[in-house]
Design a protein around this motif. Structure first.
Motif, PDB file in Angstrom:
ATOM      1  N   LYS A 247       4.458  63.039  42.260  1.00 21.90           N
ATOM      2  CA  LYS A 247       4.121  63.068  40.829  1.00 21.90           C
ATOM      3  C   LYS A 247       2.665  62.179  40.640  1.00 21.90           C
ATOM      4  O   LYS A 247       2.462  61.032  41.006  1.00 21.90           O
ATOM      5  CB  LYS A 247       5.214  62.484  39.885  1.00 21.90           C
ATOM      6  N   ASP A 249      -0.223  61.077  37.912  1.00 22.56           N
ATOM      7  CA  ASP A 249      -0.478  60.722  36.086  1.00 22.56           C
ATOM      8  C   ASP A 249      -1.545  61.515  35.976  1.00 22.56           C
ATOM      9  O   ASP A 249      -2.397  62.163  36.493  1.00 22.56           O
ATOM     10  CB  ASP A 249      -0.716  59.145  35.967  1.00 22.56           C
ATOM     11  N   LEU A 270       2.582  69.321  34.182  1.00 20.71           N
ATOM     12  CA  LEU A 270       3.357  68.738  33.273  1.00 20.71           C
ATOM     13  C   LEU A 270       2.762  68.698  31.982  1.00 20.71           C
ATOM     14  O   LEU A 270       1.504  68.513  31.881  1.00 20.71           O
ATOM     15  CB  LEU A 270       3.554  67.186  33.703  1.00 20.71           C
ATOM     16  N   GLY A 274      -0.321  65.202  33.551  1.00 21.84           N
ATOM     17  CA  GLY A 274       0.007  65.121  34.860  1.00 21.84           C
ATOM     18  C   GLY A 274       0.427  66.377  35.675  1.00 21.84           C
ATOM     19  O   GLY A 274       0.302  67.378  35.269  1.00 21.84           O
ATOM     20  N   ILE A 276       3.040  67.693  39.422  1.00 23.57           N
ATOM     21  CA  ILE A 276       3.795  67.225  40.474  1.00 23.57           C
ATOM     22  C   ILE A 276       3.402  68.294  41.552  1.00 23.57           C
ATOM     23  O   ILE A 276       3.233  69.399  41.664  1.00 23.57           O
ATOM     24  CB  ILE A 276       5.309  67.660  40.217  1.00 23.57           C
ATOM     25  N   ARG A 278       4.052  69.647  45.601  1.00 25.91           N
ATOM     26  CA  ARG A 278       4.943  69.837  46.402  1.00 25.91           C
ATOM     27  C   ARG A 278       4.299  70.440  47.663  1.00 25.91           C
ATOM     28  O   ARG A 278       3.556  71.210  47.612  1.00 25.91           O
ATOM     29  CB  ARG A 278       6.030  70.831  46.105  1.00 25.91           C
ATOM     30  N   LEU A 301       8.492  61.142  44.876  1.00 25.13           N
ATOM     31  CA  LEU A 301       9.928  61.488  44.041  1.00 25.13           C
ATOM     32  C   LEU A 301      10.768  61.820  45.314  1.00 25.13           C
ATOM     33  O   LEU A 301      12.175  61.939  45.236  1.00 25.13           O
ATOM     34  CB  LEU A 301       9.846  62.812  42.927  1.00 25.13           C
TER      35      LEU A 301
END
Length: 322
Positions: A247, A249, A270, A274, A276, A278, A301
């Motif tokens: 994650k 910011d 997000l 922000g 995420i 993967r 995470l």
């Protein structure tokens, strides 16, 4: 030469003259779908810049060479292509190492020697217009890269004395070299390691002795370097690939989303700006170093093992700075 199109026309004019078709401006203009003026400019280029012994045969109504043995320069490139080549020389010197400067400059001289007329692009002029920041790389002997290249071509085994940084020790290994991989100026060898019985990545800068052996090997036709490296992160492949979830910011996300970090990556935006990130990789140690470079702007995470490793590293850092 002003453009790729002009180069193609020059080659076509030369081909027709050698085929004794006696082309002229009108026939060529119709065939190549350009103006007769353009064809006359090409003819002038052939005569003035390339020294072509071009003449007009009134009886046949077209051009021919008064010296049938004359040939186009062995290298015929556009000014833009020359510029690109000279730029590649400067980049290669910094990313491949200064040991390659001699061969690269020799290549430049061979190209310019094959051209009729003055080449108006020089390395000195380019250096006044461009800046190339050299990366911080580990020095690699030019002879090693050349020997590895030949061994890959000839499918020959290589015995190397290699420093394993993670263990802090030297080992002698016999490998079957498959590919050389350059990452930000550092050279890596992808090879089958007899000691481990599997494909491994070796940093060429950590090889201090080597010998190309007479023994040959058969390449595994099922091996794909692209598929194999897809499990890596940067130059580290690690063991079994796992999904990594990080994650970022809003501040750091603006820089993360503009690059492609891994071939398997997926980005989830997000609400707060922000994101995420993967991707799937086995190179968790490299991911750990990469993530920690972003400080408090990044949070791992998953997987739990990577999150735990970073937590432990941070706790040790706190003790140092306490």
């Amino acid at each position: 030469m002003s453009s790729r199109q002009q180069l193609e026309r020059i080659l076509e004019i030369d081909r027709q003259i050698r085929a004794l078709r006696y082309p002229n401006a009108r026939s060529l203009a119709q065939e190549l779908e350009v103006s007769e003026r353009t064809i006359y400019q090409d003819r002038q280029f052939l005569v003035d810049r390339l020294g072509a012994p071009l003449a007009y045969d009134r009886k046949r109504g077209g051009w021919y060479y008064t010296d049938p043995n004359w040939a186009l320069p062995s290298v015929l490139v556009t000014e833009g292509e020359l510029l690109a080549f000279f730029l590649s020389v400067e980049i290669a010197k910094r990313y491949l190492g200064t040991a390659f400067e001699g061969p690269l400059r020799s290549a430049v001289e061979k190209i310019t020697a094959g051209l009729k007329g003055q080449v108006e692009v020089s390395l000195k002029e380019l250096q006044e217009c461009y800046i190339f920041a050299p990366p911080s790389v580990v020095a690699v002997k030019e002879e090693l890269l050349l020997d590895l290249y030949r061994a890959i071509q000839q499918c020959r085994q290589v015995k190397i004395r290699y420093f394993t940084a993670s263990r802090g020790c030297w080992q002698v290994r016999v490998v079957e070299p498959y590919h050389l991989y350059n990452l930000r100026g550092d050279w890596y060898l992808i090879a089958f390691d007899h000691l481990r019985g599997k494909m491994r990545i070796f940093h060429a800068g950590r090889i201090d002795q080597w010998e190309v052996l007479p023994q040959v090997f058969t390449r595994d036709s099922r091996f794909s370097v692209d598929e194999w490296m897809a499990q890596a992160f940067v130059a580290e492949r690690g063991e079994e690939p796992v999904e990594v979830v990080i994650k970022f910011d809003p501040y750091q996300a603006r820089y993360i989303r503009e690059r492609r970090w891994h071939s398997t990556q997926e980005i989830e935006e997000l609400p707060d700006g922000g994101l995420i990130l993967r991707f799937v990789t086995g190179g968790l140690d490299e991911v750990k170093r990469w993530v920690m470079g972003y400080g408090s702007h990044a949070e791992v995470l998953a997987p739990a093992s990577l999150r735990r490793a970073i937590k432990e590293e941070i706790e040790q850092m706190v003790e140092i700075y306490r």
